[in-house]
Write a protein that holds these residues in place. Structure first.
Motif, PDB file in Angstrom:
ATOM      1  N   PHE A  36       0.824  -1.202   0.000  1.00  0.00           N
ATOM      2  CA  PHE A  36       0.000   0.000   0.000  1.00  0.00           C
ATOM      3  C   PHE A  36       0.868   1.265   0.000  1.00  0.00           C
ATOM      4  O   PHE A  36       1.765   1.398   0.826  1.00  0.00           O
ATOM      5  CB  PHE A  36      -0.910   0.031   1.235  1.00  0.00           C
ATOM      6  N   ASP A  37       0.586   2.152  -0.944  1.00  0.00           N
ATOM      7  CA  ASP A  37       1.189   3.483  -0.952  1.00  0.00           C
ATOM      8  C   ASP A  37       0.139   4.417  -0.348  1.00  0.00           C
ATOM      9  O   ASP A  37      -0.854   4.746  -0.995  1.00  0.00           O
ATOM     10  CB  ASP A  37       1.527   3.879  -2.398  1.00  0.00           C
ATOM     11  N   VAL A  38       0.348   4.796   0.903  1.00  0.00           N
ATOM     12  CA  VAL A  38      -0.660   5.585   1.635  1.00  0.00           C
ATOM     13  C   VAL A  38      -0.176   7.023   1.786  1.00  0.00           C
ATOM     14  O   VAL A  38       0.946   7.260   2.229  1.00  0.00           O
ATOM     15  CB  VAL A  38      -0.921   4.994   3.038  1.00  0.00           C
ATOM     16  N   ARG A  39      -1.047   7.960   1.440  1.00  0.00           N
ATOM     17  CA  ARG A  39      -0.732   9.380   1.643  1.00  0.00           C
ATOM     18  C   ARG A  39      -1.925  10.062   2.307  1.00  0.00           C
ATOM     19  O   ARG A  39      -3.017   9.513   2.307  1.00  0.00           O
ATOM     20  CB  ARG A  39      -0.390  10.031   0.300  1.00  0.00           C
ATOM     21  N   VAL A  40      -1.671  11.249   2.840  1.00  0.00           N
ATOM     22  CA  VAL A  40      -2.701  11.940   3.630  1.00  0.00           C
ATOM     23  C   VAL A  40      -2.816  13.379   3.141  1.00  0.00           C
ATOM     24  O   VAL A  40      -1.797  14.011   2.844  1.00  0.00           O
ATOM     25  CB  VAL A  40      -2.322  11.946   5.138  1.00  0.00           C
ATOM     26  N   TYR A  86       0.173  15.806   2.457  1.00  0.00           N
ATOM     27  CA  TYR A  86      -0.006  17.009   1.636  1.00  0.00           C
ATOM     28  C   TYR A  86      -0.902  17.983   2.398  1.00  0.00           C
ATOM     29  O   TYR A  86      -1.773  17.572   3.171  1.00  0.00           O
ATOM     30  CB  TYR A  86      -0.666  16.666   0.298  1.00  0.00           C
ATOM     31  N   PHE A  87      -0.702  19.266   2.153  1.00  0.00           N
ATOM     32  CA  PHE A  87      -1.475  20.307   2.835  1.00  0.00           C
ATOM     33  C   PHE A  87      -2.081  21.251   1.812  1.00  0.00           C
ATOM     34  O   PHE A  87      -1.372  21.742   0.930  1.00  0.00           O
ATOM     35  CB  PHE A  87      -0.575  21.091   3.803  1.00  0.00           C
ATOM     36  N   VAL A  88      -3.391  21.478   1.941  1.00  0.00           N
ATOM     37  CA  VAL A  88      -4.092  22.443   1.091  1.00  0.00           C
ATOM     38  C   VAL A  88      -3.977  23.806   1.757  1.00  0.00           C
ATOM     39  O   VAL A  88      -4.416  23.985   2.897  1.00  0.00           O
ATOM     40  CB  VAL A  88      -5.571  22.040   0.918  1.00  0.00           C
TER      41      VAL A  88
END
Length: 481
Positions: A36-40, A86-88
Motif C-alpha cells: 500500500f502506498d498511503v498518503r494523507v 499534503y497540505f491544502v
C-alpha cells in the motif's frame, strides 16, 4: 501497489483537537508499505505550530473556481514516519487561532472548499488513488464531488471512496439554499435520498450516500448507530446500507503509550515488573497532587473532556457516596463549566481524597494512567474511546459502561472463571455505576492476587494499530478487487 489517500481535517503530529487526529496520524504508517502506498491530505491551518509550518515544502499552486470566485489553492508537503502528508493552503479559509470555529456556515464553506481542492490537487501531485478514505463530516463532500464534477475525467474514473464515522453526533447541517450556493452542486443532489435532511442539507449524509463503503470505530457502535437512540436521525440510511457498513476498533500507538519507556514517568514498568514498580508512580502522584500518601488506598483516575457524553452527570450524582469510601479520585480535563465547578467543589470538600485538575496536560495524563489503580469511563455513548485502551496498556483497570468501543475492548471481570480485563455495567444508571465501582474496590481490597491477574491480562491485551490495520487492509483489497 495499491494507492490509498486519507482525507481528514486533522492529523498528528501536525494538528490535533481529538482522537480523529490520532487515527489519521497512526493508521497510515501501520498499513503494509510493501502493498500500500498511503498518503494523507490535511488543511494547512495558520494556527499550526511554527516549527511544523517550517517543515512544509512547497509543491505547487493554482486557482480553482469556488463559490463564484477563483480561489488560490497552494499545495505543500512533509514526510512523517515514511508517510507523505499534503497540505491544502489558503489563508482565507484556514486562518484563525484554532482549526474549528462555532460559525456553522463558515465551517461548511471552509470544508466544502477543502473537499473540492483535495480532489483538484490529485493530478497536480500526480497521485491517482484507488481509494479515498474520508474521515467525518468535514470530508463528506469528497464522495459527492467525486460522483458529480470529477466523474467525467479519465483520471478520476473508478476511484472508490470510504466514509469513516468517528462520532455520528457531528454532521455539518445547514439550509438548502446556502449550501447549494456554497457547493455549486446542482438540484439533483438536494433530494431526500441524497443530501437533503429534514428540509436542510447534511454533509455527512452526502458522504454516507455516495461512499462505496462505510466504517465506524468499533463493532458495537456500528450496531448502535442503526437504532433510534444512537442513530442521530441517520439510522434509516445506515440500516439501508448495512451491507456496506463495518466496525473496526481504533488502536493506540504502542510506542507513545508504553509504561516501559514513557518519558513522562519517573518509574518504568511492564507486565513482569508492575507489582513492584507501578506503586512508585502512585506514591509520586499522591505527593505531587497533595493527596494522602498511602500505597493501599484505592485510587481512581478520570481523564476526559468534561461533557454530558462522558457520563459525568452520573458521577456528579454519586460523588458524595463515592467519597464516603476509602479511596482517592484524580480528575484531569476541561469542558462544561458545571462539571468543571462540580469537580472543583468536591476537591474543596474532600481535600485529602479528590484532586481536580481543570486543565489539560499530556504530562499529567500519562502520570494518571500509570499511577491509578482503576480508570472510570461511564460514558453515555462512546464510538471507540482511546482512554480505556491506554488504561489497559498501563495496567490501570477500566471501569466502564457497556457502550460502543468500551463494550468491545473491556472484558468484564468474572471472579468464578478468573477472566476479564476490567469492570463494566450495562444501564446508564448512577446506582449501577456506584455498585460496579464498589465491586472493583472490594476485589482490590480483599482479593489482591485476583486484582493483579486482572492487571496482567489488561497489560497483555493487544490494541495496537497492527490488529486494526489488517482489517482496513482487507477492506481496501475487497473494495479495489
Amino acid at each position: 501497489m495499491k494507492r490509498i489517500l486519507f482525507a481528514a481535517s486533522e492529523g498528528v503530529p501536525f494538528i490535533k483537537t481529538g482522537g480523529l487526529a490520532d487515527v489519521v496520524g497512526s493508521l497510515p504508517k501501520e498499513l503494509d508499505s510493501r502493498y500500500f502506498d498511503v498518503r494523507v491530505v490535511l488543511p494547512k491551518y495558520m494556527c499550526m505550530k511554527q516549527e511544523i509550518k517550517d517543515r512544509l515544502e512547497y509543491v505547487a499552486h493554482f486557482y480553482m473556481d469556488f463559490h463564484f470566485k477563483e480561489e488560490y489553492v497552494g499545495v505543500l508537503k512533509a514526510v512523517e514516519d515514511g508517510i507523505t502528508f499534503y497540505f491544502v493552503d489558503n489563508e482565507y479559509f484556514f486562518g484563525g487561532d484554532r482549526p474549528y470555529g462555532n460559525d456553522t456556515v463558515w465551517e461548511i464553506t471552509k470544508f466544502a472548499f477543502f473537499s473540492k481542492a483535495l480532489l483538484s490537487i490529485l493530478p497536480v501531485i500526480d497521485f491517482r488513488p484507488d481509494v479515498i478514505h474520508c474521515h467525518d463530516w468535514q470530508t463528506g463532500l469528497v464522495p459527492v464531488y467525486l460522483h458529480e464534477r470529477f466523474a467525467g475525467g479519465s483520471f478520476f474514473r473508478g476511484i472508490k471512496s470510504i466514509m469513516t464515522i468517528h462520532n455520528l453526533k457531528f454532521q455539518g447541517v445547514w439550509d438548502v439554499k446556502t449550501v447549494k450556493e456554497i457547493t455549486g452542486l446542482p438540484d439533483y443532489y438536494f433530494t431526500p435520498d441524497k443530501l437533503e435532511y429534514f428540509k436542510d442539507v447534511n454533509l455527512l449524509k452526502g458522504g454516507l450516500v455516495f461512499a462505496d463503503a462505510i466504517t465506524t470505530v468499533s463493532k458495537t457502535y456500528a450496531e448502535e448507530i442503526k437504532t433510534d437512540y444512537y442513530g442521530e436521525k441517520l439510522n434509516g440510511l445506515l440500516n439501508a446500507r448495512t451491507n456496506d457498513l463495518r466496525g473496526i476498533v481504533n488502536g493506540i500507538d504502542y510506542d507513545e503509550y508504553n509504561p516501559k519507556t514513557d518519558k513522562f514517568l519517573a518509574h518504568h514498568y511492564d507486565v513482569t515488573t508492575f507489582r513492584r514498580e507501578k506503586i512508585k508512580n502512585k506514591r509520586k502522584l499522591q505527593a505531587d497532587l497533595g493527596l494522602e500518601q498511602d500505597d493501599k488506598k484505592f485510587m481512581i483516575g478520570l481523564v476526559s473532556r468534561l461533557t454530558d457524553q462522558k457520563g459525568l452527570d452520573l458521577v456528579s450524582y454519586m460523588m458524595d457516596e463515592i467519597c464516603s469510601d476509602n479511596l482517592q479520585f484524580v480528575v484531569l480535563g476541561t469542558g462544561e463549566e458545571r462539571y468543571e465547578n462540580m469537580f472543583r467543589h468536591f476537591d474543596w470538600k474532600y481535600k485529602d481524597k479528590v484532586s481536580a485538575n481543570i486543565y489539560y496536560s499530556e504530562d499529567i495524563s500519562h502520570k494518571i494512567y500509570a499511577s491509578c489503580d482503576a480508570f472510570l469511563m461511564p460514558s453515555l455513548f462512546e464510538p471507540c474511546g482511546l482512554s480505556q485502551l491506554i488504561a489497559l496498556r498501563y495496567g490501570t483497570v477500566p471501569i466502564v459502561r457497556e457502550t460502543g468501543g468500551l463494550k468491545d475492548t473491556v472484558e468484564p471481570y468474572n471472579e468464578y472463571e478468573n477472566k476479564g480485563t476490567g469492570f463494566s455495567f450495562a444501564n446508564y444508571n448512577a446506582h449501577e455505576m456506584l455498585a460496579t465501582i464498589r465491586y472493583a474496590e472490594r476485589i482490590f481490597y480483599t482479593k489482591k492476587r485476583d486484582w493483579n491477574k486482572i492487571v496482567e491480562r489488561a497489560m497483555q491485551a493487544d490494541f495496537s494499530w497492527k490488529v486494526s490495520a489488517n482489517k482496513y487492509q482487507e477492506m481496501y483489497d475487497w473494495l479495489i478487487g
